[in-house]
Design an enzyme around this catalytic site. Structure first.
Site, PDB file in Angstrom:
ATOM      1  N   GLU A   1     -15.230  20.021  50.342  1.00 17.77           N
ATOM      2  CA  GLU A   1     -16.483  20.783  50.469  1.00 17.77           C
ATOM      3  C   GLU A   1     -17.654  19.943  49.987  1.00 17.77           C
ATOM      4  O   GLU A   1     -17.818  19.735  48.792  1.00 17.77           O
ATOM      5  CB  GLU A   1     -16.433  22.091  49.656  1.00 17.77           C
ATOM      6  CG  GLU A   1     -15.532  23.153  50.226  1.00 17.77           C
ATOM      7  CD  GLU A   1     -15.677  24.488  49.495  1.00 17.77           C
ATOM      8  OE1 GLU A   1     -16.693  24.682  48.782  1.00 17.77           O
ATOM      9  OE2 GLU A   1     -14.772  25.331  49.628  1.00 17.77           O
TER      10      GLU A   1
ATOM     11  N   GLU B   1      -9.750  26.247  44.729  1.00 13.19           N
ATOM     12  CA  GLU B   1     -10.483  26.054  43.474  1.00 13.19           C
ATOM     13  C   GLU B   1      -9.808  26.804  42.313  1.00 13.19           C
ATOM     14  O   GLU B   1     -10.473  27.472  41.509  1.00 13.19           O
ATOM     15  CB  GLU B   1     -11.945  26.501  43.635  1.00 13.19           C
ATOM     16  CG  GLU B   1     -12.696  25.703  44.687  1.00 13.19           C
ATOM     17  CD  GLU B   1     -14.183  26.020  44.749  1.00 13.19           C
ATOM     18  OE1 GLU B   1     -14.599  27.012  44.112  1.00 13.19           O
ATOM     19  OE2 GLU B   1     -14.925  25.299  45.417  1.00 13.19           O
TER      20      GLU B   1
END
EC number: 3.2.1.23
Length: 844
Positions: free
Chosen positions: A268, A197
């Site tokens: 995710e 991320e």
């Protein structure tokens, strides 16, 4: 006689030769069995291609340090039975290299053993290397010692950080290579991830951030390990990295791969929300998860990963700041590894339905129709064949919608997707749950909860420590992640003329950057304060009585873990930052820089290791008299709870601190930090069975707060023996009725009908029917009540089908429950709600 002896000798020789040949053949077979087949892993715009075959990948995050090696086989097996074919895990740098150059790959850190167990179950692995992982794990997985490397800046084009990162990355990947764990070597690892991320912080580093991402990409690509690599939430991921999505609804929020030859991967899909101390209960419905997955696959998705599939436990001091010890408990497998139904079963059915669509999804051409404002049809057809799969979506959150597709009408429930693997037959709807439900029970142990004989040892307050700082030392740097605790002491003089008037008190005011604080003045405890996950800074302010002359102030700074996100983490600070005395006639007295500060790291009990059998003898323990000050250690012994079910300790009556069982860190507890609902965020704390002996287990608790009630602590056994079903008579029958043969979807059974299935775990059987109603019952599993309409024979019918059985199947239709042919409520669709209790009889 000689001839017979010769014959005997010849027969024996022949027999030996035959045996030898058989052994050689068997040995060759064994070698053949053990020989790994190297698999090439590539990709295109549709999917990953493993050994020449396209795959739909259903993955789940399971983190090896958040459970125990003894739990791993059960958790992995349950994941596979839930329809997963891939396990995803982070690699935790600070677990493997807690001190620079000193490596740990044993116990819960045995990454190789964990991956080999996944391989043994015939599943794939995605390895998320980091170096930064976030994961609500202390310091985002980065070891503390990195902060003290001269000139270092984390996660940017910084030579010191890149040097240590490259060494770590190569060490892990070389270890995997040595064990032949990559698919290109015949192993299970099919996908890797570098960084995590990064787009959330990239702008803070400007060009250096872009340079770093390119460097990280080249680093793993240059190792030629034969697997693709991803970067999640990194839309500008450089080739050949695949940019992947994280979030709840990637079917709508993901802009897609940044190149047409890359597949759509979802790294995710958050199955719930992680919790922090002070949070009320949170959850995400399985209907919402199923809708999001069906939508993603209907829009060219070929890989989904549930984060988390099994949440587990943040043992010891491993959680990030304010994060609870229990992690992602609302996942399909709960903290204890038990199946959380219906989340587990409904997603399993979804995977079955998607598998029926596999051929058209992977080889067909997509088409889209929009028949109405809230409706949508997405389908895939393979040219020249009858292979076809359709997804009929209703985005209306309040009402069902009718969709006409290929001459047939389909009623689609509110905000749901129906899956038609042959473009004709509905085999699954995301909002209609036909799998069972369960409620979790915490049963007080009879064996473990004998009267506890608590012994106590109270930490002495430090006397005036040698002043070595002109300001309070920053708490992360003081503790160096060796403890949660750092002492601060100082003295200050107050002239008698400067004291406030009689009856008026002065005020101690301490501004802190977090996380918590305890304060004493002249040896008297005056209170504590703390921040929160959202607002770490806080101000402690209490009225006090000062004395003329010298006054002695003691502060205990308390950590709840290191930060796990954001830019410039190496420059994140915490602890008390300004201290002042208000209310003096001479004005405010600022102690921050006007006094020398003494410091001490940690508790004496920690230094002596009194949480272990060996360390216990190093201090003098006293019998607990019913009341104790703060900073007290409590120890007692208990027998292991009966049965082999999961076990936990319920910390009722306690405040805040740490728990150990037989020297193993169970985790941080914080009962005094109440949620807006007036309850602690976490009450039960998991004790893995591998931590326990049959008898005389040592329990040690370090409690920060005074006047707690350890006598209220108890041990509980955890089960999901409350099993339920909640099925509407208009639901789609279970997908388990269907299979695909060539291009045809065919029924496995002669009669495809709607049923409610109830199944006990292990060797347990249905011992009682606690509730049954065919009508309009309300409530949830564990708390059903009758509605305005109920078939009187409901309980009798269910008992006939289920009592004494390990599993039972109940037809859901009027003829089963309205045996007198009367229907007292004809005007609405009926639902069957059942709740049973599972148990073991004397024989089993």
């Amino acid at each position: 006689m000689r001839k017979h002896s010769l014959d005997r000798w010849l027969l024996t020789a022949v027999f030996v030769v035959i045996l030898s040949s058989s052994s050689l053949i068997a040995a060759k077979k064994d070698v053949k069995k053990k020989k790994k087949i190297n698999k090439e892993v590539t990709y295109d715009g549709t999917s990953l291609i493993i050994d020449g075959k396209r795959e739909l990948l259903y993955s789940g995050s399971i983190h090896y340090p958040r459970s125990t090696p003894e739990m791993w086989p059960h958790i992995i097996k349950r994941a596979k039975q839930g329809g997963l074919n891939t396990i995803q895990t982070y690699v935790f740098w600070n677990v493997h290299e807690p001190e620079q150059g000193k490596f740990n790959f044993s116990g819960r850190a045995d990454l190789v053993k964990f991956i080999k167990l996944i391989e043994k179950n015939g599943m794939y692995v995605t390895l998320r290397l980091g170096p930064f992982i976030q994961a609500e794990w202390t310091h985002g997985g980065l070891p503390y010692w990195l902060r003290e490397v001269p000139g270092i800046f984390f996660r940017t084009d910084n030579e010191a950080f890149k040097e240590h990162t490259e060494r770590y990355v190569r060490m892990i990947l070389d270890k995997m290579k040595e064990e032949k764990l990559f698919a290109s070597q015949g192993g299970p690892i099919i996908l890797g991830q570098i960084e995590n991320e990064y787009s959330a912080v990239q702008r803070a580093y400007k060009q250096d951030g872009l340079n770093y991402i390119k460097w990280a990409s080249k680093l793993v690509d240059s190792m030629n390990l034969g697997i693709p690599w991803v970067m999640c939430k990194q839309n500008d991921a450089p080739d050949p990295m695949i940019n992947a999505c994280n979030g709840r609804h990637c079917g709508d929020t993901f802009p897609g791969p940044n190149k047409e030859y890359k597949p759509s991967l979802w790294t995710e899909n958050w199955t719930t929300q992680f919790r922090v101390f002070g949070d009320p209960p949170t959850q995400r419905s399985v209907e919402d998860i199923a809708f999001s997955v069906a939508r993603f696959f209907s829009k060219n998705g070929s890989h989904v990963n549930y984060y988390m599939y099994h949440g587990g436990t943040n043992f010891g001091r491993t959680s990030a700041h304010y994060v609870t010890t229990r992690y992602y408990d609302d996942a399909p497998l709960d903290e204890f590894g038990l199946e959380k139904e219906p989340k587990y079963g409904h997603l399993k059915h979804l995977h079955n339905a998607l598998n029926l669509c596999k051929k058209p999804l992977l080889w067909g051409q997509p088409r889209t129709e929009k028949p109405g404002k809230d409706t949508e049809i997405r389908y895939y057809e393979q040219p020249g064949t009858k292979s076809c799969a359709a997804f009929l979506a209703n985005n209306n959150t309040e009402a069902a919608e009718t969709i006409k597709f290929r001459g047939k009408e389909y009623v689609i429930a509110p905000r749901s997707i129906s899956i038609l693997p042959d473009c004709k037959t509905v085999v699954y709807n995301t909002a209609q749950i036909v799998s069972q439900h369960t409620a979790r029970n915490f049963m007080k142990s009879k064996k473990a909860n004998k009267k506890f004989d608590f012994q106590v040892f109270t930490e002495a307050l430090p006397s005036k420590l040698q002043g070595d700082s002109y300001i309070p030392v920053e708490l992360y740097g003081l503790t160096k992640d060796k403890t949660d605790y750092g002492w601060y002491t100082t003295s200050f003089k107050v002239h008698e003329n400067h004291l406030p008037k009689k009856g008026v008190k002065s005020v101690v005011r301490i501004a802190s950057l977090g996380h918590a604080l305890h304060v004493w003045l002249n040896g008297e405890y005056i209170g504590n304060g703390h921040g929160s996950h959202e607002e770490k800074s806080f101000v402690f302010q209490k009225p006090v009585t000062l004395k003329a002359g010298e006054n002695h102030l003691i502060m205990l700074g308390v950590l709840t873990g290191f930060p796990d996100s954001g830019s410039y983490m190496e420059h994140r600070y915490t602890g008390p930052r300004s201290v002042s005395i208000l209310g003096l006639t001479s004005g405010t007295l600022d102690l921050t820089e006007s006094s020398k500060w003494g410091n001490k790291v940690g508790m004496e009990g920690e230094r002596l290791g009194i949480h272990t059998e060996k360390g216990l003898k190093k201090v003098k323990w006293q019998k607990f008299s019913g009341k104790a000050p703060g900073l007290t250690w409590y120890q007692t012994y208990f027998d292991a709870p009966e049965s082999q079910n999961a076990a936990a300790i319920r910390m009722s009556g306690m405040g805040k601190g740490l728990i150990w069982v037989n020297g193993e860190g169970v985790g941080r507890y914080w009962m005094s930090f109440l949620s807006p609902l007036g309850q602690p965020t976490q009450i039960e704390y998991h004790i893995p069975r591998s931590f326990l002996k049959p008898k005389k287990n040592l329990l040690v608790i370090f409690e920060e707060e005074p006047n707690v009630k350890p006598e209220l602590i108890d041990f509980v056994i955890v089960n999901r023996d409350t099993v339920c079903s909640y099925v509407g008579e208009n639901y789609t029958p279970s997908v388990r009725h269907w299979t695909r043969k060539q291009d045809q979807v065919q029924a496995i059974t002669d009669n495809v009908s709607l049923t409610a299935t109830l199944k006990c775990s292990g060797t347990k059987k249905i011992a009682a029917v606690e509730f049954a109603s065919f009508g309009n019952p309300i409530g949830v599993c564990g708390n059903f009540t009758l509605g305005t309409c109920n078939a009187p024979v409901s309980k009798q019918v269910v008992e006939k089908h289920c009592l004494g059985k390990a599993e039972c199947v109940i037809p859901v239709n009027k003829s089963t429950f309205q045996q007198d042919k009367k229907d007292s409520c004809k005007n609405f669709v009926k639902t069957l709600a059942v709740q049973v209790k599972c148990g073991r009889g004397k024989k089993n």
